[in-house]
Design a protein around this motif. Sequence first.
Motif, PDB file in Angstrom:
ATOM      1  N   ASP A  31       0.848  -1.184   0.000  1.00 42.10           N
ATOM      2  CA  ASP A  31       0.000   0.000   0.000  1.00 42.10           C
ATOM      3  C   ASP A  31       0.882   1.231   0.000  1.00 42.10           C
ATOM      4  O   ASP A  31       1.987   1.223   0.557  1.00 42.10           O
ATOM      5  CB  ASP A  31      -0.898   0.035   1.239  1.00 42.10           C
ATOM      6  CG  ASP A  31      -2.122  -0.854   1.087  1.00 42.10           C
ATOM      7  OD1 ASP A  31      -2.341  -1.402  -0.001  1.00 42.10           O
ATOM      8  OD2 ASP A  31      -2.860  -1.001   2.082  1.00 42.10           O
ATOM      9  N   VAL A  32       0.409   2.294  -0.632  1.00 42.75           N
ATOM     10  CA  VAL A  32       1.065   3.587  -0.518  1.00 42.75           C
ATOM     11  C   VAL A  32       0.302   4.389   0.532  1.00 42.75           C
ATOM     12  O   VAL A  32      -0.929   4.359   0.582  1.00 42.75           O
ATOM     13  CB  VAL A  32       1.119   4.324  -1.875  1.00 42.75           C
ATOM     14  CG1 VAL A  32      -0.279   4.641  -2.396  1.00 42.75           C
ATOM     15  CG2 VAL A  32       1.954   5.585  -1.756  1.00 42.75           C
ATOM     16  N   ALA A  52      -3.870   3.457   0.011  1.00 44.25           N
ATOM     17  CA  ALA A  52      -4.426   2.778  -1.160  1.00 44.25           C
ATOM     18  C   ALA A  52      -3.399   1.790  -1.695  1.00 44.25           C
ATOM     19  O   ALA A  52      -2.196   1.911  -1.409  1.00 44.25           O
ATOM     20  CB  ALA A  52      -4.785   3.790  -2.247  1.00 44.25           C
ATOM     21  N   PRO A  53      -3.831   0.792  -2.482  1.00 47.45           N
ATOM     22  CA  PRO A  53      -2.855  -0.074  -3.152  1.00 47.45           C
ATOM     23  C   PRO A  53      -1.891   0.772  -3.979  1.00 47.45           C
ATOM     24  O   PRO A  53      -2.296   1.702  -4.671  1.00 47.45           O
ATOM     25  CB  PRO A  53      -3.727  -0.974  -4.040  1.00 47.45           C
ATOM     26  CG  PRO A  53      -5.043  -1.013  -3.327  1.00 47.45           C
ATOM     27  CD  PRO A  53      -5.222   0.355  -2.736  1.00 47.45           C
ATOM     28  N   ALA A  54      -0.608   0.453  -3.908  1.00 52.13           N
ATOM     29  CA  ALA A  54       0.412   1.277  -4.564  1.00 52.13           C
ATOM     30  C   ALA A  54       0.314   1.177  -6.075  1.00 52.13           C
ATOM     31  O   ALA A  54       0.008   0.114  -6.621  1.00 52.13           O
ATOM     32  CB  ALA A  54       1.797   0.848  -4.099  1.00 52.13           C
ATOM     33  N   PRO A  55       0.587   2.282  -6.773  1.00 48.58           N
ATOM     34  CA  PRO A  55       0.664   2.241  -8.243  1.00 48.58           C
ATOM     35  C   PRO A  55       1.790   1.306  -8.676  1.00 48.58           C
ATOM     36  O   PRO A  55       2.652   0.933  -7.885  1.00 48.58           O
ATOM     37  CB  PRO A  55       0.972   3.697  -8.617  1.00 48.58           C
ATOM     38  CG  PRO A  55       0.577   4.510  -7.428  1.00 48.58           C
ATOM     39  CD  PRO A  55       0.822   3.627  -6.241  1.00 48.58           C
ATOM     40  N   SER A  77      -8.417   3.546  -0.341  1.00 48.68           N
ATOM     41  CA  SER A  77      -9.115   2.442   0.321  1.00 48.68           C
ATOM     42  C   SER A  77      -9.365   2.715   1.794  1.00 48.68           C
ATOM     43  O   SER A  77     -10.263   2.117   2.397  1.00 48.68           O
ATOM     44  CB  SER A  77      -8.301   1.151   0.173  1.00 48.68           C
ATOM     45  OG  SER A  77      -6.992   1.309   0.722  1.00 48.68           O
ATOM     46  N   MET A  78      -8.576   3.624   2.385  1.00 48.72           N
ATOM     47  CA  MET A  78      -8.765   3.964   3.790  1.00 48.72           C
ATOM     48  C   MET A  78      -8.304   5.387   4.033  1.00 48.72           C
ATOM     49  O   MET A  78      -7.223   5.781   3.590  1.00 48.72           O
ATOM     50  CB  MET A  78      -7.985   3.010   4.705  1.00 48.72           C
ATOM     51  CG  MET A  78      -8.234   3.271   6.192  1.00 48.72           C
ATOM     52  SD  MET A  78      -7.491   2.011   7.255  1.00 48.72           S
ATOM     53  CE  MET A  78      -5.753   2.354   7.027  1.00 48.72           C
ATOM     54  N   CYS A  79      -9.132   6.168   4.727  1.00 48.60           N
ATOM     55  CA  CYS A  79      -8.794   7.541   5.075  1.00 48.60           C
ATOM     56  C   CYS A  79      -9.187   7.755   6.529  1.00 48.60           C
ATOM     57  O   CYS A  79     -10.339   7.512   6.900  1.00 48.60           O
ATOM     58  CB  CYS A  79      -9.537   8.537   4.200  1.00 48.60           C
ATOM     59  SG  CYS A  79      -9.231   8.334   2.439  1.00 48.60           S
ATOM     60  N   THR A  80      -8.244   8.215   7.335  1.00 53.23           N
ATOM     61  CA  THR A  80      -8.522   8.335   8.766  1.00 53.23           C
ATOM     62  C   THR A  80      -7.953   9.619   9.351  1.00 53.23           C
ATOM     63  O   THR A  80      -6.982  10.184   8.843  1.00 53.23           O
ATOM     64  CB  THR A  80      -7.914   7.147   9.544  1.00 53.23           C
ATOM     65  OG1 THR A  80      -6.508   7.073   9.272  1.00 53.23           O
ATOM     66  CG2 THR A  80      -8.582   5.836   9.163  1.00 53.23           C
ATOM     67  N   HIS A 120       4.458  -2.689   3.433  1.00 46.21           N
ATOM     68  CA  HIS A 120       4.442  -4.104   3.088  1.00 46.21           C
ATOM     69  C   HIS A 120       3.984  -4.893   4.312  1.00 46.21           C
ATOM     70  O   HIS A 120       4.415  -4.605   5.435  1.00 46.21           O
ATOM     71  CB  HIS A 120       5.836  -4.578   2.679  1.00 46.21           C
ATOM     72  CG  HIS A 120       6.482  -3.733   1.620  1.00 46.21           C
ATOM     73  ND1 HIS A 120       6.461  -4.060   0.283  1.00 46.21           N
ATOM     74  CD2 HIS A 120       7.177  -2.552   1.713  1.00 46.21           C
ATOM     75  CE1 HIS A 120       7.105  -3.138  -0.401  1.00 46.21           C
ATOM     76  NE2 HIS A 120       7.563  -2.215   0.434  1.00 46.21           N
ATOM     77  N   ALA A 121       3.141  -5.879   4.104  1.00 45.11           N
ATOM     78  CA  ALA A 121       2.617  -6.675   5.221  1.00 45.11           C
ATOM     79  C   ALA A 121       3.027  -8.132   5.057  1.00 45.11           C
ATOM     80  O   ALA A 121       3.036  -8.678   3.950  1.00 45.11           O
ATOM     81  CB  ALA A 121       1.095  -6.560   5.291  1.00 45.11           C
ATOM     82  N   VAL A 122       3.355  -8.758   6.186  1.00 47.39           N
ATOM     83  CA  VAL A 122       3.725 -10.166   6.163  1.00 47.39           C
ATOM     84  C   VAL A 122       3.317 -10.793   7.495  1.00 47.39           C
ATOM     85  O   VAL A 122       3.370 -10.143   8.545  1.00 47.39           O
ATOM     86  CB  VAL A 122       5.249 -10.339   5.913  1.00 47.39           C
ATOM     87  CG1 VAL A 122       6.074  -9.699   7.019  1.00 47.39           C
ATOM     88  CG2 VAL A 122       5.617 -11.804   5.752  1.00 47.39           C
ATOM     89  N   TRP A 123       2.887 -12.029   7.444  1.00 46.29           N
ATOM     90  CA  TRP A 123       2.505 -12.759   8.645  1.00 46.29           C
ATOM     91  C   TRP A 123       3.616 -13.743   8.983  1.00 46.29           C
ATOM     92  O   TRP A 123       3.997 -14.575   8.153  1.00 46.29           O
ATOM     93  CB  TRP A 123       1.190 -13.510   8.431  1.00 46.29           C
ATOM     94  CG  TRP A 123       0.598 -14.030   9.702  1.00 46.29           C
ATOM     95  CD1 TRP A 123       0.746 -15.285  10.218  1.00 46.29           C
ATOM     96  CD2 TRP A 123      -0.224 -13.317  10.619  1.00 46.29           C
ATOM     97  NE1 TRP A 123       0.069 -15.394  11.410  1.00 46.29           N
ATOM     98  CE2 TRP A 123      -0.539 -14.198  11.674  1.00 46.29           C
ATOM     99  CE3 TRP A 123      -0.722 -12.018  10.650  1.00 46.29           C
ATOM    100  CZ2 TRP A 123      -1.340 -13.812  12.758  1.00 46.29           C
ATOM    101  CZ3 TRP A 123      -1.514 -11.636  11.725  1.00 46.29           C
ATOM    102  CH2 TRP A 123      -1.820 -12.520  12.760  1.00 46.29           C
TER     103      TRP A 123
END
Length: 209
Positions: A31-32, A52-55, A77-80, A120-123
């Motif tokens: 995500d960016v 949002a998902p990155a370009p 996708s998300m605004c806070t 970047h996300a990782v489990w």
Amino acid sequence: MTESGYGDFEFERKFLVRALPTDLLVGATPDVIVQSYYLASEGYALRVRLQAPAPPEPFRRSADIPGILAAVAGDWSMCTLTAKGPAVGGTRYEAERELDPLVAEEMVRRGGAKVLKLRHAVWLGEDGWVLDEFLGSNAPLIVAECERTSPVTDLVIPDFCVTEVSEDTRFGNENLASRPYAAWAREFEAELVAGGTGYLTSFGRNSRV
């Protein structure tokens, strides 16, 4: 209140990373994130975040904030809006509320000290990790965070984590917005040479993987 009973609090630990663990991120799209800080003083912060998902590459790493805003063009996708208190012992007050994307984007355009990064996300095992790859004047900084719904104790620390920076306020995003990594990277590297790397021992048992 959350199921854990902690309400508007976050629990996290942060670590410096030298290079992204690309083998763990194969096929994943980051995500960016654009963050604008309207207040950052003595640990208190008021932040607007766009995510949002990155370009596609190579644009995502070469773009500046106006370029990212133009590329995403309201498709966030998300605004806070988030109010934060000072971090104490890996715990921080964080009250987060959703914003209308158009309102959030216009607020970011109009003010605040800004940070741009790829997330970047990782489990790994029982924990979810995010790796924030900072862009612009904060490049090439990469910070890994492990966040839980309760204190982050007895943590299994992955081998891509070089040293813990949980209590180093310079690595707080609100501080990176006003004093980017480029301004103090050499100072920090000299500190590492003099003092070495390490992990906090006040959060139970640390183990490496």
